[in-house]
Design a protein around this motif. Structure first.
Motif, PDB file in Angstrom:
ATOM      1  N   ALA A 131     -66.671  41.445  -1.926  1.00 18.55           N
ATOM      2  CA  ALA A 131     -66.838  40.705  -3.178  1.00 18.55           C
ATOM      3  C   ALA A 131     -68.270  40.195  -3.298  1.00 18.55           C
ATOM      4  CB  ALA A 131     -65.850  39.548  -3.243  1.00 18.55           C
ATOM      5  N   SER A 132     -68.820  39.727  -2.186  1.00 21.07           N
ATOM      6  CA  SER A 132     -70.188  39.215  -2.193  1.00 21.07           C
ATOM      7  C   SER A 132     -71.201  40.338  -2.419  1.00 21.07           C
ATOM      8  CB  SER A 132     -70.477  38.496  -0.873  1.00 21.07           C
ATOM      9  OG  SER A 132     -71.822  38.073  -0.810  1.00 21.07           O
ATOM     10  N   VAL A 133     -71.042  41.447  -1.689  1.00 14.10           N
ATOM     11  CA  VAL A 133     -72.009  42.542  -1.799  1.00 14.10           C
ATOM     12  C   VAL A 133     -71.942  43.187  -3.180  1.00 14.10           C
ATOM     13  CG1 VAL A 133     -72.707  44.775  -0.855  1.00 14.10           C
ATOM     14  CG2 VAL A 133     -71.982  42.958   0.691  1.00 14.10           C
ATOM     15  N   CYS A 134     -70.747  43.301  -3.733  1.00 12.30           N
ATOM     16  CA  CYS A 134     -70.645  43.850  -5.093  1.00 12.30           C
ATOM     17  C   CYS A 134     -71.330  42.932  -6.104  1.00 12.30           C
ATOM     18  CB  CYS A 134     -69.175  44.053  -5.464  1.00 12.30           C
ATOM     19  SG  CYS A 134     -68.400  45.463  -4.626  1.00 12.30           S
ATOM     20  N   LYS A 135     -71.358  41.641  -5.803  1.00  6.54           N
ATOM     21  CA  LYS A 135     -72.034  40.676  -6.684  1.00  6.54           C
ATOM     22  C   LYS A 135     -73.548  40.763  -6.545  1.00  6.54           C
ATOM     23  CE  LYS A 135     -72.198  36.400  -5.342  1.00  6.54           C
ATOM     24  NZ  LYS A 135     -71.841  34.986  -5.018  1.00  6.54           N
ATOM     25  N   THR A 136     -74.050  40.837  -5.297  1.00  8.27           N
ATOM     26  CA  THR A 136     -75.495  40.787  -5.072  1.00  8.27           C
ATOM     27  C   THR A 136     -76.159  42.163  -5.104  1.00  8.27           C
ATOM     28  OG1 THR A 136     -75.299  40.960  -2.660  1.00  8.27           O
ATOM     29  CG2 THR A 136     -75.177  38.741  -3.624  1.00  8.27           C
ATOM     30  N   GLY A 137     -75.440  43.206  -4.684  1.00  5.34           N
ATOM     31  CA  GLY A 137     -75.983  44.558  -4.680  1.00  5.34           C
ATOM     32  C   GLY A 137     -76.846  44.896  -3.485  1.00  5.34           C
ATOM     33  N   ARG A 138     -77.054  43.938  -2.587  1.00 10.34           N
ATOM     34  CA  ARG A 138     -77.904  44.158  -1.415  1.00 10.34           C
ATOM     35  C   ARG A 138     -77.289  43.471  -0.199  1.00 10.34           C
ATOM     36  NH1 ARG A 138     -81.163  43.923  -5.878  1.00 10.34           N
ATOM     37  NH2 ARG A 138     -82.845  45.480  -5.977  1.00 10.34           N
ATOM     38  N   CYS A 139     -77.508  44.063   0.982  1.00  4.95           N
ATOM     39  CA  CYS A 139     -76.840  43.507   2.167  1.00  4.95           C
ATOM     40  C   CYS A 139     -77.670  43.716   3.430  1.00  4.95           C
ATOM     41  CB  CYS A 139     -75.467  44.167   2.350  1.00  4.95           C
ATOM     42  SG  CYS A 139     -74.517  43.513   3.746  1.00  4.95           S
ATOM     43  N   VAL A 140     -77.711  42.664   4.248  1.00  6.29           N
ATOM     44  CA  VAL A 140     -78.278  42.726   5.600  1.00  6.29           C
ATOM     45  C   VAL A 140     -77.208  42.250   6.574  1.00  6.29           C
ATOM     46  CG1 VAL A 140     -80.000  41.756   7.178  1.00  6.29           C
ATOM     47  CG2 VAL A 140     -80.657  42.359   4.833  1.00  6.29           C
ATOM     48  N   VAL A 141     -77.032  42.990   7.651  1.00  7.14           N
ATOM     49  CA  VAL A 141     -76.067  42.639   8.702  1.00  7.14           C
ATOM     50  C   VAL A 141     -76.850  42.199   9.925  1.00  7.14           C
ATOM     51  CG1 VAL A 141     -74.240  43.496  10.200  1.00  7.14           C
ATOM     52  CG2 VAL A 141     -74.347  44.260   7.822  1.00  7.14           C
ATOM     53  N   LEU A 142     -76.455  41.069  10.496  1.00  9.97           N
ATOM     54  CA  LEU A 142     -77.228  40.453  11.588  1.00  9.97           C
ATOM     55  C   LEU A 142     -76.330  40.147  12.775  1.00  9.97           C
ATOM     56  CD1 LEU A 142     -79.704  38.833  12.757  1.00  9.97           C
ATOM     57  CD2 LEU A 142     -78.878  36.887  11.385  1.00  9.97           C
ATOM     58  N   HIS A 143     -76.739  40.585  13.971  1.00  9.65           N
ATOM     59  CA  HIS A 143     -76.058  40.165  15.203  1.00  9.65           C
ATOM     60  C   HIS A 143     -77.017  40.236  16.383  1.00  9.65           C
ATOM     61  CE1 HIS A 143     -75.614  44.342  16.594  1.00  9.65           C
ATOM     62  NE2 HIS A 143     -75.012  44.650  15.462  1.00  9.65           N
ATOM     63  N   GLU A 144     -76.667  39.513  17.447  1.00 11.26           N
ATOM     64  CA  GLU A 144     -77.530  39.415  18.628  1.00 11.26           C
ATOM     65  C   GLU A 144     -77.412  40.622  19.544  1.00 11.26           C
ATOM     66  OE1 GLU A 144     -77.728  36.491  22.526  1.00 11.26           O
ATOM     67  OE2 GLU A 144     -77.441  35.570  20.551  1.00 11.26           O
ATOM     68  N   ALA A 145     -76.267  41.282  19.532  1.00 17.22           N
ATOM     69  CA  ALA A 145     -76.022  42.396  20.451  1.00 17.22           C
ATOM     70  C   ALA A 145     -76.926  43.588  20.133  1.00 17.22           C
ATOM     71  CB  ALA A 145     -74.560  42.816  20.369  1.00 17.22           C
ATOM     72  N   THR A 146     -76.973  44.523  21.059  1.00 17.96           N
ATOM     73  CA  THR A 146     -77.737  45.758  20.908  1.00 17.96           C
ATOM     74  C   THR A 146     -77.408  46.462  19.582  1.00 17.96           C
ATOM     75  OG1 THR A 146     -77.784  46.041  23.297  1.00 17.96           O
ATOM     76  CG2 THR A 146     -78.164  47.999  21.985  1.00 17.96           C
ATOM     77  N   LEU A 147     -78.416  47.064  18.980  1.00 22.02           N
ATOM     78  CA  LEU A 147     -78.249  47.695  17.669  1.00 22.02           C
ATOM     79  C   LEU A 147     -77.303  48.890  17.714  1.00 22.02           C
ATOM     80  CD1 LEU A 147     -79.253  47.885  14.662  1.00 22.02           C
ATOM     81  CD2 LEU A 147     -80.939  49.537  15.514  1.00 22.02           C
ATOM     82  N   THR A 148     -77.575  49.857  18.585  1.00 21.81           N
ATOM     83  CA  THR A 148     -76.809  51.096  18.604  1.00 21.81           C
ATOM     84  C   THR A 148     -75.361  50.850  19.002  1.00 21.81           C
ATOM     85  OG1 THR A 148     -78.778  52.388  19.130  1.00 21.81           O
ATOM     86  CG2 THR A 148     -76.643  53.407  19.599  1.00 21.81           C
ATOM     87  N   SER A 149     -74.443  51.286  18.156  1.00 21.99           N
ATOM     88  CA  SER A 149     -72.999  51.118  18.358  1.00 21.99           C
ATOM     89  C   SER A 149     -72.581  49.654  18.392  1.00 21.99           C
ATOM     90  CB  SER A 149     -72.525  51.832  19.640  1.00 21.99           C
ATOM     91  OG  SER A 149     -72.762  53.210  19.564  1.00 21.99           O
ATOM     92  N   GLY A 150     -73.438  48.761  17.896  1.00 21.98           N
ATOM     93  CA  GLY A 150     -73.064  47.360  17.781  1.00 21.98           C
ATOM     94  C   GLY A 150     -72.058  47.181  16.656  1.00 21.98           C
ATOM     95  N   TYR A 151     -71.473  45.984  16.579  1.00 21.64           N
ATOM     96  CA  TYR A 151     -70.453  45.737  15.561  1.00 21.64           C
ATOM     97  C   TYR A 151     -71.026  45.855  14.151  1.00 21.64           C
ATOM     98  CZ  TYR A 151     -66.459  43.614  13.220  1.00 21.64           C
ATOM     99  OH  TYR A 151     -65.378  43.382  12.406  1.00 21.64           O
ATOM    100  N   GLY A 152     -72.321  45.665  14.021  1.00 26.03           N
ATOM    101  CA  GLY A 152     -72.956  45.797  12.717  1.00 26.03           C
ATOM    102  C   GLY A 152     -72.839  47.195  12.142  1.00 26.03           C
ATOM    103  N   ALA A 153     -72.731  48.199  12.996  1.00 24.06           N
ATOM    104  CA  ALA A 153     -72.575  49.571  12.504  1.00 24.06           C
ATOM    105  C   ALA A 153     -71.251  49.725  11.776  1.00 24.06           C
ATOM    106  CB  ALA A 153     -72.671  50.551  13.668  1.00 24.06           C
ATOM    107  N   GLU A 154     -70.200  49.142  12.320  1.00 23.90           N
ATOM    108  CA  GLU A 154     -68.896  49.185  11.668  1.00 23.90           C
ATOM    109  C   GLU A 154     -68.930  48.427  10.338  1.00 23.90           C
ATOM    110  OE1 GLU A 154     -64.867  50.082  11.067  1.00 23.90           O
ATOM    111  OE2 GLU A 154     -66.349  50.900  12.461  1.00 23.90           O
ATOM    112  N   LEU A 155     -69.575  47.265  10.349  1.00 20.51           N
ATOM    113  CA  LEU A 155     -69.692  46.488   9.119  1.00 20.51           C
ATOM    114  C   LEU A 155     -70.437  47.277   8.047  1.00 20.51           C
ATOM    115  CD1 LEU A 155     -70.604  42.978  10.576  1.00 20.51           C
ATOM    116  CD2 LEU A 155     -68.444  43.624   9.498  1.00 20.51           C
TER     117      LEU A 155
END
Length: 337
Positions: free
Chosen positions: A262-286
């Motif tokens: 709902a938020s991303v459809c409203k704003t049209g832009r998205c950044v996903v942030l987490h401390e863990a390693t980038l590759t295969s991190g939970y942000g990839a699923e998000l």
């Protein structure tokens, strides 16, 4: 309302649950007499006795396996693993036994077990005390994964996790244990006792698992994060000059995808942030889920900001962490497209 640190809120959640239900048992390395390496269980053994709060041998495999058996028997074990990095010897018990018990027994047995673990860096603990392995748990069907960012959330989510009939992984960001993290420095900028997020409701209350929190409303972009990085996100947004909506997931699984989309459809832009390693991190699923559900609303590619793809660099810990500057650069990039 009383004000607490996250440690105090977690301890209070234990007390509330143990007073209400004699089946709630606390166990782990040094959780009894010593009160846990971070003191989250201090005083529980004195208050409830050694039969309900007790120390275990240094064997994560044995600790988790014992917890599965206790849960199948009808108890509600709350297990503390001293650091999330120590879970690997017990991972097989989580994957092969805890997560599958309900399904393997066709519902005859359940596993109402909580596994608490300090996660992330910030104490210069190097590779064996500072990892963020949440993606390993979110990959396992049958496990629920929770990461609080405030004392109030820590208490409410932990009480909900203890009441849940299935196994819950409860990851506690170490940088948030003793005070609010301002997103920049290696120690709290102000004690929780003086910070609005330090207010914790007395007595019993729960925060539903699977319900995200919109920490800051905005219209230009959406920043999706959890745990310590919620505070980094807020620090970045303060200086970015962009009207960013910040979402604290609270629970990684079950995921509140409805709030995110709902938020991303409203704003049209998205950044996903987490401390863990980038590759295969939970942000990839998000990122995959957001792209799938918001494709026709997106005005720019989804960007991820995360830790380096490297073994945990002790000497460069604060460079490894995603900080406000890296987050601002990502926000500026998605706004250009």
């Amino acid at each position: 309302m009383p004000r607490m640190t996250m440690i105090e809120a977690i301890r209070d959640a234990h007390v509330v649950a143990m007073e209400a239900d004699p089946d709630v048992i606390v166990m782990g390395e040094d959780v009894g007499y010593f009160g846990g390496v971070f003191r989250c269980t201090a005083g529980l053994q004195k208050q409830f006795g050694v039969a309900r709060c007790f120390d275990t041998p240094i064997s994560e495999l044995g600790i988790v396996g014992t917890g599965v058996g206790m849960a199948a028997y009808g108890l509600k074990p709350v297990i503390e693993i001293q650091f999330a990095d120590y879970m690997y010897p017990g991972y097989d018990q989580l994957v092969s036994e805890a997560a599958r018990l309900r399904y393997r027994s066709a519902g005859e047995f359940t596993c109402p077990m909580v596994v608490r673990m300090p996660t992330g860096g910030g104490i210069f603990g190097a590779q064996t005390h500072s990892q963020s392995p949440e993606a390993l748990f979110t990959h396992v069907a049958g496990l629920k994964t929770v990461v609080p960012s405030t004392p109030a959330d820590a208490k409410g989510l932990l009480l909900a996790a203890i009441a849940d009939p299935d196994p819950v992984i409860f990851l506690e960001p170490k940088r948030l244990y003793n005070g609010p993290y301002d997103g920049h420095h290696d120690r709290p900028s102000v004690p929780w006792s003086k910070h609005p997020d330090g207010e914790v409701e007395a007595g019993h209350y729960t925060i539903p698992l699977g319900k995200a929190r919109i920490v800051r409303e905005g219209t230009d972009a959406t920043l999706v994060t959890y745990g310590t990085m919620v505070h980094v996100a807020l620090a970045a947004v303060e200086e970015a000059g962009i009207d960013v909506e910040v979402i604290d997931l609270r629970t990684l699984l079950p995921l509140d995808l409805e709030t995110i989309t709902a938020s991303v459809c409203k704003t049209g832009r998205c950044v996903v942030l987490h401390e863990a390693t980038l590759t295969s991190g939970y942000g990839a699923e998000l990122a995959a889920l957001i792209q799938q559900d918001c494709f026709y609303s997106l005005e720019a590619p989804i960007l991820r900001v995360a830790g380096w793809d490297t073994p945990y660099p002790h000497a460069q810990e604060w460079d490894y962490f995603p900080g406000p500057a890296r987050v601002r650069r990502a926000l500026e990039t998605v706004m250009k497209d």
